[in-house]
Enzyme design. Structure first.
Site, PDB file in Angstrom:
ATOM      1  N   GLU A  42      -9.683  -2.476  -6.203  1.00  0.00           N
ATOM      2  CA  GLU A  42      -9.641  -1.552  -7.331  1.00  0.00           C
ATOM      3  C   GLU A  42      -8.219  -1.520  -7.853  1.00  0.00           C
ATOM      4  O   GLU A  42      -7.302  -1.079  -7.156  1.00  0.00           O
ATOM      5  CB  GLU A  42     -10.064  -0.149  -6.894  1.00  0.00           C
ATOM      6  N   ARG A  46      -2.593   3.216 -13.007  1.00  0.00           N
ATOM      7  CA  ARG A  46      -1.413   4.032 -12.733  1.00  0.00           C
ATOM      8  C   ARG A  46      -0.138   3.282 -13.098  1.00  0.00           C
ATOM      9  O   ARG A  46       0.958   3.832 -12.983  1.00  0.00           O
ATOM     10  CB  ARG A  46      -1.379   4.434 -11.254  1.00  0.00           C
ATOM     11  N   LYS A 130     -17.366   8.674  -7.360  1.00  0.00           N
ATOM     12  CA  LYS A 130     -16.210   8.757  -6.472  1.00  0.00           C
ATOM     13  C   LYS A 130     -16.080  10.208  -6.016  1.00  0.00           C
ATOM     14  O   LYS A 130     -16.205  11.137  -6.827  1.00  0.00           O
ATOM     15  CB  LYS A 130     -14.939   8.319  -7.205  1.00  0.00           C
TER      16      LYS A 130
END
Length: 216
Positions: A42, A46, A130
């Site tokens: 993943e 960011r 998630k």
């Protein structure tokens, strides 16, 4: 999420959650993960390099299943799709992003932490969520409690945030956990400093931990 991709992620059991700052290191990172037996990553939004990293991996290491994380807006969602991400994840629930992911055909797991958020995600058709921040939200017992009333609807979960190699088996023991997400496998510092052997070793250890947790 397509059933085939869903099954492949479930079989692997652990997703490295990665913030990589330099796209020139993407192939070396992929090789370290693959060497350790983990064909999954993943790549989070960011960093500004995320889209370029995913595009590089799509073109040069297509055997790696690449998802896009920290999708907080439509621009990131579109960039993930254009860069070849096979699925997307978010830390929170945003109805507009869930709807847009469905429109563009990107399998997507919104983040949930409460029964209300889970109910809203399920109402929009989400079948993978998630659970974040998993540790702060109460750990495996909390996810088990939140998810139980919805179990008949067929949702599965990727707990992330506070998952470690040590507690990984506790998370995988929770019914309907598809896989766990972990930042310890390939940290930003390890990547920036080119510690590929260390990343490969952590990857092997994580894969072995999943195998052990599932009874070999």
């Amino acid at each position: 999420m397509s059933s085939d991709l869903f099954d492949r992620i479930a079989a692997i059991g652990v997703i490295p959650v990665i913030a990589i700052e330099n796209a020139a290191q993407a192939v070396s990172l992929a090789d370290a993960l693959l060497e350790g037996g983990l064909p999954l990553a993943e790549i989070t939004f960011r960093t500004t390099a995320a889209a370029e990293v995913m595009a590089t991996l799509r073109d040069k290491r297509p055997e790696l299943l690449v998802g896009a994380g920290t999708i907080l807006d439509s621009a990131s969602l579109d960039a993930a799709k254009a860069s070849g991400a096979l699925f997307g994840l978010a830390p929170g629930y945003d109805a507009e992003i869930v709807a847009e992911a469905g429109r563009i055909g990107l399998p997507f797991a919104p983040g949930i932490m409460t029964p209300s958020e889970l109910g809203a995600a399920l109402k929009q058709g989400a079948r993978l969520c998630k659970f974040f921040p998993a540790g702060t939200a109460g750990g495996p017992a909390a996810l088990a409690g939140i998810s139980t009333p919805f179990a008949h609807l067929g949702c599965r979960f990727i707990p992330t945030g506070g998952v470690t190699e040590a507690n990984l088996p506790d998370w995988l023991a929770v019914k309907d956990v598809l896989a766990v997400g972990g930042t310890w496998i390939a940290t930003t510092s390890d990547i920036a400093n080119g510690r590929w052997a260390e990343i490969a070793a952590k990857t092997r250890a994580a894969v072995a931990r999943v195998r052990e947790a599932r009874g070999g």
